[in-house]
Design an enzyme around this catalytic site. Sequence first.
Site, PDB file in Angstrom:
ATOM      1  N   SER A  13       0.813  -1.391   0.010  1.00 10.41           N
ATOM      2  CA  SER A  13      -0.121   0.016  -0.135  1.00 10.41           C
ATOM      3  C   SER A  13       0.833   1.292  -0.094  1.00 10.41           C
ATOM      4  O   SER A  13       0.316   2.286  -0.495  1.00 10.41           O
ATOM      5  CB  SER A  13      -0.950  -0.100   1.205  1.00 10.41           C
ATOM      6  OG  SER A  13      -0.140  -0.399   2.498  1.00 10.41           O
ATOM      7  N   VAL A  63       0.592  -9.646   8.228  1.00 10.11           N
ATOM      8  CA  VAL A  63       1.687 -10.873   7.866  1.00 10.11           C
ATOM      9  C   VAL A  63       2.102 -11.712   9.000  1.00 10.11           C
ATOM     10  O   VAL A  63       2.582 -12.601   8.817  1.00 10.11           O
ATOM     11  CB  VAL A  63       2.745 -10.406   6.959  1.00 10.11           C
ATOM     12  CG1 VAL A  63       2.570  -9.904   5.519  1.00 10.11           C
ATOM     13  CG2 VAL A  63       3.591  -9.289   7.721  1.00 10.11           C
ATOM     14  N   SER A 141      17.615  -5.142   5.173  1.00 10.70           N
ATOM     15  CA  SER A 141      18.090  -3.776   5.320  1.00 10.70           C
ATOM     16  C   SER A 141      19.561  -3.915   5.629  1.00 10.70           C
ATOM     17  O   SER A 141      20.233  -4.794   6.404  1.00 10.70           O
ATOM     18  CB  SER A 141      17.547  -3.064   6.622  1.00 10.70           C
ATOM     19  OG  SER A 141      18.184  -1.898   7.102  1.00 10.70           O
ATOM     20  N   TYR A 154      15.040  -4.438  15.285  1.00  7.42           N
ATOM     21  CA  TYR A 154      15.079  -4.331  13.551  1.00  7.42           C
ATOM     22  C   TYR A 154      16.062  -4.825  12.938  1.00  7.42           C
ATOM     23  O   TYR A 154      15.958  -5.664  12.055  1.00  7.42           O
ATOM     24  CB  TYR A 154      14.902  -2.786  13.327  1.00  7.42           C
ATOM     25  CG  TYR A 154      14.429  -2.423  11.776  1.00  7.42           C
ATOM     26  CD1 TYR A 154      13.347  -2.488  11.386  1.00  7.42           C
ATOM     27  CD2 TYR A 154      15.777  -1.928  11.013  1.00  7.42           C
ATOM     28  CE1 TYR A 154      13.232  -2.351   9.775  1.00  7.42           C
ATOM     29  CE2 TYR A 154      15.562  -1.729   9.830  1.00  7.42           C
ATOM     30  CZ  TYR A 154      14.333  -1.709   9.203  1.00  7.42           C
ATOM     31  OH  TYR A 154      14.053  -1.717   7.892  1.00  7.42           O
ATOM     32  N   ALA A 156      18.036  -7.095  14.272  1.00  7.86           N
ATOM     33  CA  ALA A 156      17.913  -8.592  14.567  1.00  7.86           C
ATOM     34  C   ALA A 156      16.968  -9.214  13.692  1.00  7.86           C
ATOM     35  O   ALA A 156      17.401 -10.286  12.904  1.00  7.86           O
ATOM     36  CB  ALA A 156      17.577  -8.983  16.089  1.00  7.86           C
ATOM     37  N   LYS A 158      16.112  -8.090  10.361  1.00  6.16           N
ATOM     38  CA  LYS A 158      16.753  -7.895   9.243  1.00  6.16           C
ATOM     39  C   LYS A 158      17.853  -8.911   9.036  1.00  6.16           C
ATOM     40  O   LYS A 158      18.042  -9.598   7.907  1.00  6.16           O
ATOM     41  CB  LYS A 158      17.022  -6.467   8.906  1.00  6.16           C
ATOM     42  CG  LYS A 158      15.781  -5.653   8.802  1.00  6.16           C
ATOM     43  CD  LYS A 158      14.762  -6.057   7.669  1.00  6.16           C
ATOM     44  CE  LYS A 158      13.752  -5.244   7.630  1.00  6.16           C
ATOM     45  NZ  LYS A 158      12.629  -5.554   6.563  1.00  6.16           N
ATOM     46  N   ILE A 187      15.988   5.069   2.303  1.00  6.49           N
ATOM     47  CA  ILE A 187      15.022   5.283   1.129  1.00  6.49           C
ATOM     48  C   ILE A 187      13.869   6.291   1.646  1.00  6.49           C
ATOM     49  O   ILE A 187      13.558   6.128   2.579  1.00  6.49           O
ATOM     50  CB  ILE A 187      14.331   4.092   0.590  1.00  6.49           C
ATOM     51  CG1 ILE A 187      15.387   2.992   0.562  1.00  6.49           C
ATOM     52  CG2 ILE A 187      13.818   4.047  -0.627  1.00  6.49           C
ATOM     53  CD1 ILE A 187      16.555   3.139  -0.367  1.00  6.49           C
TER      54      ILE A 187
HETATM   55  P1  NAP Z   1       6.388   2.065   4.810  1.00  4.14           P
HETATM   56  O1  NAP Z   1       6.470   3.073   4.107  1.00  4.14           O
HETATM   57  O2  NAP Z   1       6.406   2.089   6.247  1.00  4.14           O
HETATM   58  O3  NAP Z   1       5.499   0.977   4.321  1.00  4.14           O
HETATM   59  C1  NAP Z   1       5.421  -0.124   5.172  1.00  4.14           C
HETATM   60  C2  NAP Z   1       4.454  -1.114   4.508  1.00  4.14           C
HETATM   61  O4  NAP Z   1       4.082  -2.428   5.016  1.00  4.14           O
HETATM   62  C3  NAP Z   1       2.875  -0.370   4.169  1.00  4.14           C
HETATM   63  O5  NAP Z   1       2.348  -1.137   3.306  1.00  4.14           O
HETATM   64  C4  NAP Z   1       2.124  -1.304   5.558  1.00  4.14           C
HETATM   65  O6  NAP Z   1       0.624  -1.453   5.265  1.00  4.14           O
HETATM   66  C5  NAP Z   1       2.735  -2.826   5.342  1.00  4.14           C
HETATM   67  N1  NAP Z   1       2.716  -3.378   6.766  1.00  4.14           N
HETATM   68  C6  NAP Z   1       3.253  -3.034   7.914  1.00  4.14           C
HETATM   69  N2  NAP Z   1       2.794  -3.926   8.818  1.00  4.14           N
HETATM   70  C7  NAP Z   1       2.303  -5.016   8.366  1.00  4.14           C
HETATM   71  C8  NAP Z   1       1.711  -6.177   8.599  1.00  4.14           C
HETATM   72  N3  NAP Z   1       1.669  -6.610   9.859  1.00  4.14           N
HETATM   73  N4  NAP Z   1       0.989  -7.067   7.706  1.00  4.14           N
HETATM   74  C9  NAP Z   1       0.976  -6.515   6.400  1.00  4.14           C
HETATM   75  N5  NAP Z   1       1.626  -5.019   6.146  1.00  4.14           N
HETATM   76  C10 NAP Z   1       2.198  -4.663   6.876  1.00  4.14           C
HETATM   77  O7  NAP Z   1       7.712   1.174   4.770  1.00  4.14           O
HETATM   78  P2  NAP Z   1       8.776   1.406   3.725  1.00  4.14           P
HETATM   79  O8  NAP Z   1       9.996   2.191   4.159  1.00  4.14           O
HETATM   80  O9  NAP Z   1       8.383   1.181   2.290  1.00  4.14           O
HETATM   81  O10 NAP Z   1       9.753  -0.086   3.876  1.00  4.14           O
HETATM   82  C11 NAP Z   1       9.617  -1.116   3.034  1.00  4.14           C
HETATM   83  C12 NAP Z   1      10.269  -2.293   3.453  1.00  4.14           C
HETATM   84  O11 NAP Z   1      11.751  -1.957   3.154  1.00  4.14           O
HETATM   85  C13 NAP Z   1      10.328  -2.772   5.259  1.00  4.14           C
HETATM   86  O12 NAP Z   1      10.540  -4.085   5.333  1.00  4.14           O
HETATM   87  C14 NAP Z   1      11.488  -1.797   5.715  1.00  4.14           C
HETATM   88  O13 NAP Z   1      12.290  -2.575   6.797  1.00  4.14           O
HETATM   89  C15 NAP Z   1      12.499  -2.221   4.457  1.00  4.14           C
HETATM   90  N6  NAP Z   1      13.506  -0.885   4.462  1.00  4.14           N
HETATM   91  C16 NAP Z   1      13.130   0.460   4.368  1.00  4.14           C
HETATM   92  C17 NAP Z   1      14.271   1.239   4.241  1.00  4.14           C
HETATM   93  C18 NAP Z   1      13.850   2.783   4.286  1.00  4.14           C
HETATM   94  O14 NAP Z   1      14.891   3.426   4.481  1.00  4.14           O
HETATM   95  N7  NAP Z   1      12.595   3.200   4.028  1.00  4.14           N
HETATM   96  C19 NAP Z   1      15.582   0.706   4.500  1.00  4.14           C
HETATM   97  C20 NAP Z   1      15.890  -0.383   4.519  1.00  4.14           C
HETATM   98  C21 NAP Z   1      14.976  -1.090   4.588  1.00  4.14           C
HETATM   99  P3  NAP Z   1      -0.322  -0.254   5.622  1.00  4.14           P
HETATM  100  O15 NAP Z   1      -0.027   0.573   4.727  1.00  4.14           O
HETATM  101  O16 NAP Z   1      -1.653  -0.848   5.577  1.00  4.14           O
HETATM  102  O17 NAP Z   1       0.026   0.287   7.180  1.00  4.14           O
END
Ligand code: NAP
Length: 244
Positions: A13, A63, A141, A154, A156, A158, A187
Amino acid sequence: MLKGKVAVVTGGSRGIGRAICERFAENGANVAFLYSGSAEKAEELKAKLLASGVKAEAYKCNVADFNEVSDTFKRIVADFGTVDILVNNAGITRDKLLLSMREQDFDEVLDVNLKGFFNTIKQVYPILAKKRAGKIINISSISGLIGNPGQANYSASKAGVIGLTKTVAKELASRGVCCNAIAPGFIKTDMTAAFTGENRLVSSIPLGRMGLPEEVASLALFLASPSSDYITGEVIRIDGGLAM
Ligand code: NAP
C-alpha cells in the site's frame, strides 16, 4: 519482462512495496498485494494497477498472523490461479535504545519483519517447488548487515531475514527457485519521514542523497526477472555506498 506472471507483494500500500507493485505491473505482472491498515491507499493502488492492463487485487492481511496469511494465500491462488513471485516487503520499526526497549517492541518487530516472512514463504514454497520455477525476494536492510544504534529489534529481524533467505535459497535451488535479499540503506518513505538527522545522515552517504522507492523497485524487478536466473542466496545492498 514479467508478462503473465503472478506476483505477491506484502506491504504494497505504501513506500517501497507500492513502487514494486507499480514496476511489476508496468512490466506485465498480475499483482496481488497485502496491506495491514491503509485501505484507501490500497484501493487507489489497485485502481492504478488495473489501469495498466494487468489483473490486480488488494488483500487486508496481517503478515504476522500465520492463519490469516494462510487464508489470504488460499484466496490469492483461487483468484489468480498460482503464484510465481513473492516479495516479502512488509516491515515496521519500533526504534529505541535497547536500555528502554520494551519486550513488546522487540516481539512486534520480530513478528512482522521475520516471522511474517516465514509465514508467506511457507505458503508459496510447495507451489514454487512443484512448478520448478519461481522467485522469492526478501527486503532486508543494511541495519541487518552492520547494526544500527536504536534498532536492536529491527537489526535482529533484518539479519534473520538474511539467514532465512540463504536457507530457502539452498533448499529450493535444486527446484530452480531463486531466493535473494535486498538490503536498502535510507530510502525516502513514511518509515524514514520522521527521521530528524537527515542532513547529518546524507553527508555520510557516499552518493550524497537518500534513495528512492523506485530505485529499490528496479532492483526487485531485476531479481524477479529471468535476467537474474543465475543469482540465488545473494544479498544486494542498495544504499548509495553507505555500508561498503
Ligand atoms: P512503509 O512506507 O512504512 O510501508 C510499510 C508497508 O508495510 C505498508 O504497506 C504497510 O501497510 C505494510 N505493513 C506493515 N505492517 C504490516 C503487517 N503486519 N501486515 C501487512 N502489511 C504490513 O515502509 P517502507 O519504507 O516502504 O519499507 C518497506 C520495507 O523496506 C520494510 O521491510 C523496511 O524494513 C525495508 N527497508 C526500508 C528502508 C527505508 O529507508 N525506508 C530501509 C531499509 C529497509 P499499511 O499501509 O496498511 O500500514
